[in-house]
Design a protein around this motif. Structure first.
Motif, mmCIF file in Angstrom:
data_model
loop_
_atom_site.group_PDB
_atom_site.id
_atom_site.type_symbol
_atom_site.label_atom_id
_atom_site.label_comp_id
_atom_site.label_asym_id
_atom_site.label_seq_id
_atom_site.Cartn_x
_atom_site.Cartn_y
_atom_site.Cartn_z
ATOM 1 N N GLN A 216 -35.375 18.855 20.151
ATOM 2 C CA GLN A 216 -35.089 18.059 21.349
ATOM 3 C C GLN A 216 -35.264 18.881 22.620
ATOM 4 O OE1 GLN A 216 -31.230 16.358 20.515
ATOM 5 N NE2 GLN A 216 -32.164 14.623 19.449
ATOM 6 N N ALA A 217 -34.892 20.145 22.549
ATOM 7 C CA ALA A 217 -35.082 21.018 23.719
ATOM 8 C C ALA A 217 -36.573 21.139 24.005
ATOM 9 C CB ALA A 217 -34.459 22.370 23.462
ATOM 10 N N ALA A 218 -37.364 21.248 22.936
ATOM 11 C CA ALA A 218 -38.812 21.361 23.118
ATOM 12 C C ALA A 218 -39.354 20.075 23.759
ATOM 13 C CB ALA A 218 -39.484 21.626 21.780
ATOM 14 N N ALA A 219 -38.738 18.965 23.427
ATOM 15 C CA ALA A 219 -39.201 17.690 23.992
ATOM 16 C C ALA A 219 -38.806 17.554 25.469
ATOM 17 C CB ALA A 219 -38.619 16.537 23.197
ATOM 18 N N GLY A 220 -37.923 18.454 25.918
ATOM 19 C CA GLY A 220 -37.565 18.442 27.337
ATOM 20 C C GLY A 220 -36.151 17.990 27.633
ATOM 21 N N TRP A 221 -35.343 17.759 26.595
ATOM 22 C CA TRP A 221 -33.950 17.344 26.838
ATOM 23 C C TRP A 221 -33.113 18.546 27.244
ATOM 24 C CZ3 TRP A 221 -33.298 12.394 27.343
ATOM 25 C CH2 TRP A 221 -34.084 11.496 26.600
ATOM 26 N N PRO A 222 -32.133 18.361 28.117
ATOM 27 C CA PRO A 222 -31.277 19.485 28.482
ATOM 28 C C PRO A 222 -30.409 19.929 27.298
ATOM 29 C CG PRO A 222 -30.584 17.468 29.624
ATOM 30 C CD PRO A 222 -31.814 17.129 28.850
ATOM 31 N N ALA A 223 -30.107 21.224 27.275
ATOM 32 C CA ALA A 223 -29.363 21.784 26.136
ATOM 33 C C ALA A 223 -27.987 21.136 25.999
ATOM 34 C CB ALA A 223 -29.234 23.286 26.320
#
Ligand SMILES: Nc1ncnc2c1ncn2[C@@H]1O[C@H](COP(=O)(O)OP(=O)(O)OP(=O)(O)O)[C@@H](O)[C@H]1O
Length: 649
Positions: free
Chosen positions: A83-90
């Motif tokens: 999800q982080a790779a997809a651009g979601w904040p941690a």
């Protein structure tokens, strides 16, 4: 309407896990049969796809309970990394990864933010244009604290519930705008030109019976879908019912919604639904209610669009209940026996009230009155279901509901616009008054008819209890008496100067002798609630007359000056309610709401002061409470102003 354009965007990247059928044109129907066919088909599809998703061990976003367990079955680290790779904040991936599972965030640059179009307790809503397509959308900036996992999880609950629903009469979540570095999120919805609060309060608009049926039918179709999917809305009111220029109605704002599960059935919080639309069982503190609370609210909306104004405008919980008795009639003895209401005596009116609903709705057809009476039944089980309402004679007799496309194109008129108009009116009135030198000093402006939030939310502002068993006014009073504790909200409240409650001001003038705290009336329009009277009597030995039922009532429908000061405190308490069901264990919809730990408002963005924190103090320290309360009110007002400025940016 499908997703926002696929280039910038991205609703669901993986169609196999899609909770809804994305990119499928919205079905349109204008008859019950067409709608029924849609419902049957969508339920079947939903069951089949759920089965297949279950077997594939995917699909976290769709079935919420399955979602939680599936996610926990996978390696959290992997999911978070993906999800982080997809651009979601941690912070979002770690606290509520299931909410965004299978989605990728939309970029802020993909939208041109235009003006602010709505201000809710938990959000600011902006109109925006999708740059690539020019399509208008509504961007809802949700308020939460991204440093608090609980706060994030509750914000995420709205997303999960919205992803579970797919119906033309439900506001569809089209995407989420955020980025890896962002501390906020925007929910993207189709832009809707109107809401029912704005339309029904417009004196220039008078709906025909066929138009009322059209709106009611759409509302009930949407609600039927929610209930069939196990979702209780818990905040149905005219301003949460949006209407577009094509006459299509959509139920919005699922911020307080929850799933009906076997586990949480008896453990829900009663502090839901805006006061004017709140069912009697909630006012009596029920923690085991069902979807019928939504039907009560639908009844209030039905009456509102018929009459052009809200039908039950109480300012306190007890006054709200009293207004309900006066409208629907006081419940028979059997009601109290059957429903085993704790502290029933406190809620029982001293007089028997005959229902006045028929008189008040004398222009409504017989079938309409019957439906309204059914929806506004004191007993939840008598309200029927959304489906039974749709099959009622009201919709089956002439004039039939008109086609949404035949509804007039109304000029812009939302709840927000109504408030703007009211603001201008006030300004003009103030200038006139100043110029003519008439009027009281410090006269406060009047609130618009359609602003239930400010006072409707007031009574629940102090709901952080020392004693978790205290769930309603009556029990507060009892516990207070037994344990030598009391709550400020149990004391009589009247209108008064900005510096505090009128009775409080009077009390300050005579600080040594509490027993001189007698019923204060002069400039007030509101009076003591029955519970307040009993409470004050029990706790302080005060004789706070009058002791008849009329004391419950606020005289007139006008606003209350002191309450004007409290929006942010109300706001905080709603946040307290919303986050009041946390147990820190993730997005489990079956968790107990009533037993949840007290919310620590200190961490919310409004500041470090526990403005709506515990207001239960040892008796005898009334001055301390008064001072503290007044300083809290002032702080709340300052913060509210500051917050509003921030929100507007
Ligand atoms: N899709 C939309 N199109 C146009 N206006 C919208 C849309 N969604 C919300 N609004 C406006 O914004 C207001 C606030 O939105 P919403 O009710 O979702 O927020 P909230 O913070 O949960 O509010 P509340 O205090 O009512 O619980 C609505 O009353 C409505 O007027």
């Amino acid at each position: 309407m499908g997703c926002i354009s696929s280039k910038n965007v991205s609703c669901l990247t993986d169609q196999s896990v899609s909770p809804v059928q994305e990119n499928v044109p919205e079905p349109k129907f204008s008859t019950n049969q067409q709608h029924r066919a849609f419902v049957d088909h969508s339920l079947e599809t939903s069951h089949n796809s759920r089965r297949s998703r279950r077997s594939k061990r995917l699909g976290a976003g769709s079935d919420l309970r399955i979602g939680v367990s599936l996610i926990s079955g996978l390696s959290h680290r992997n999911v978070e990394a993906e999800q982080a790779a997809a651009g979601w904040p941690a912070w979002l991936c770690s606290a509520a990864s299931e909410a965004v599972h299978g989605w990728v965030p939309l970029k802020a640059e993909a939208f041109q933010k235009l003006e602010k179009i709505g201000q809710g307790t938990y959000s600011s809503v902006f109109r925006a244009r999708e740059v690539e397509t020019g399509k208008m959308v509504a961007l809802k900036k949700v308020k939460f604290d991204n440093l608090q996992p609980e706060s994030i999880r509750f914000m995420a609950r709205e997303i999960l519930i919205l992803r579970k629903l797919n119906h033309p009469n439900i506001m569809k979540l089209e995407g989420i705008v955020t980025s890896r570095a962002s501390s906020s999120i925007y929910l993207v919805f189709e832009y809707m030109e109107h809401d029912l609060a704005g339309l029904s309060s417009n004196p220039d608009i008078r709906f025909t019976e066929a138009q009322v049926k059209c709106y009611m039918q759409q509302l009930l179709w949407g609600l039927e879908h929610c209930h069939m999917r196990g979702v209780m809305h818990r905040d149905i009111k005219a301003s949460n019912i949006l209407v577009n220029n094509k006459g299509v109605l959509k139920l919005g704002d699922f911020g307080l919604a929850n799933m009906v599960t076997a586990k949480n059935r008896n453990q829900l919080t009663s502090r839901v639904v805006t006061l004017w639309y709140r069912a009697p069982e909630l006012l009596m503190g029920s923690t085991s209610y069902g979807v019928s609370i939504d039907l009560w609210s639908v009844g209030c909306v039905f009456a509102e669009i018929l009459m052009g104004k809200p039908i039950l405008k109480g300012r306190t919980e007890i006054e709200q209940l009293h207004k309900i008795y006066k409208l629907s009639g006081s419940p028979p003895d059997s009601f109290w026996k059957r429903n085993k209401i704790t502290h029933a005596t406190s809620f029982r009116p001293q007089h028997t009230y005959e229902a006045t609903l028929r008189e008040r709705c004398n222009e409504l057809s017989t079938t309409g009155v019957f439906l309204l009476e059914t929806l506004l039944s004191m007993e939840p089980e008598k309200r029927g279901t959304a489906s039974s309402a749709l099959n009622s004679e009201y919709f089956l007799t002439r004039p039939y509901a008109c086609d949404p496309s035949s509804l007039p194109k109304y000029p812009p008129n939302k709840e927000m616009d109504a408030k703007h108009r009211e603001g201008l009116r006030r300004k003009r009135a103030n200038i006139k008054q100043r110029d003519s030198g008439v009027g009281r000093k410090h006269k406060r402006p009047h609130r618009t008819e359609h602003d239930p939030k400010s006072y409707a939310k007031l009574p629940i502002r102090q709901d952080t209890f020392e004693d978790k068993n205290i769930t309603n006014d009556a029990s507060r009073a009892t516990t207070a008496t037994q344990g030598n504790y009391y709550k400020l909200s149990d004391l009589p409240m009247t209108t008064g100067p900005a510096s505090g409650f009128a009775w409080a001001v009077k009390r300050r003038k005579d600080p040594d002798n509490i027993s001189t705290l007698t019923y204060y009336q002069p400039s007030s329009r509101s009076q003591l609630s029955g519970t307040s009277v009993a409470f004050a009597k029990n706790t302080f030995g005060l004789n706070l007359k009058p002791d008849n039922d009329s004391a419950w009532e606020v005289q007139g429908d006008d606003d209350d000056q002191i309450i004007e000061e409290l929006p942010s405190e109300g706001k905080l308490s709603r946040i307290g309610e919303r986050y009041g069901s946390l147990d820190g264990s993730g997005l489990d919809f079956s968790q107990r709401e009533e037993d949840s730990p007290k919310i620590n408002l200190e961490h919310l963005q409004y500041g470090k002061q526990s403005i709506s924190g515990p207001l239960i103090f040892k008796s005898g320290k009334i001055d301390e409470i008064l001072q503290r309360n007044e300083s809290n009110i002032r702080q709340a007002v300052r913060k509210s102003h500051f917050q509003r400025e921030q929100d507007d940016r």
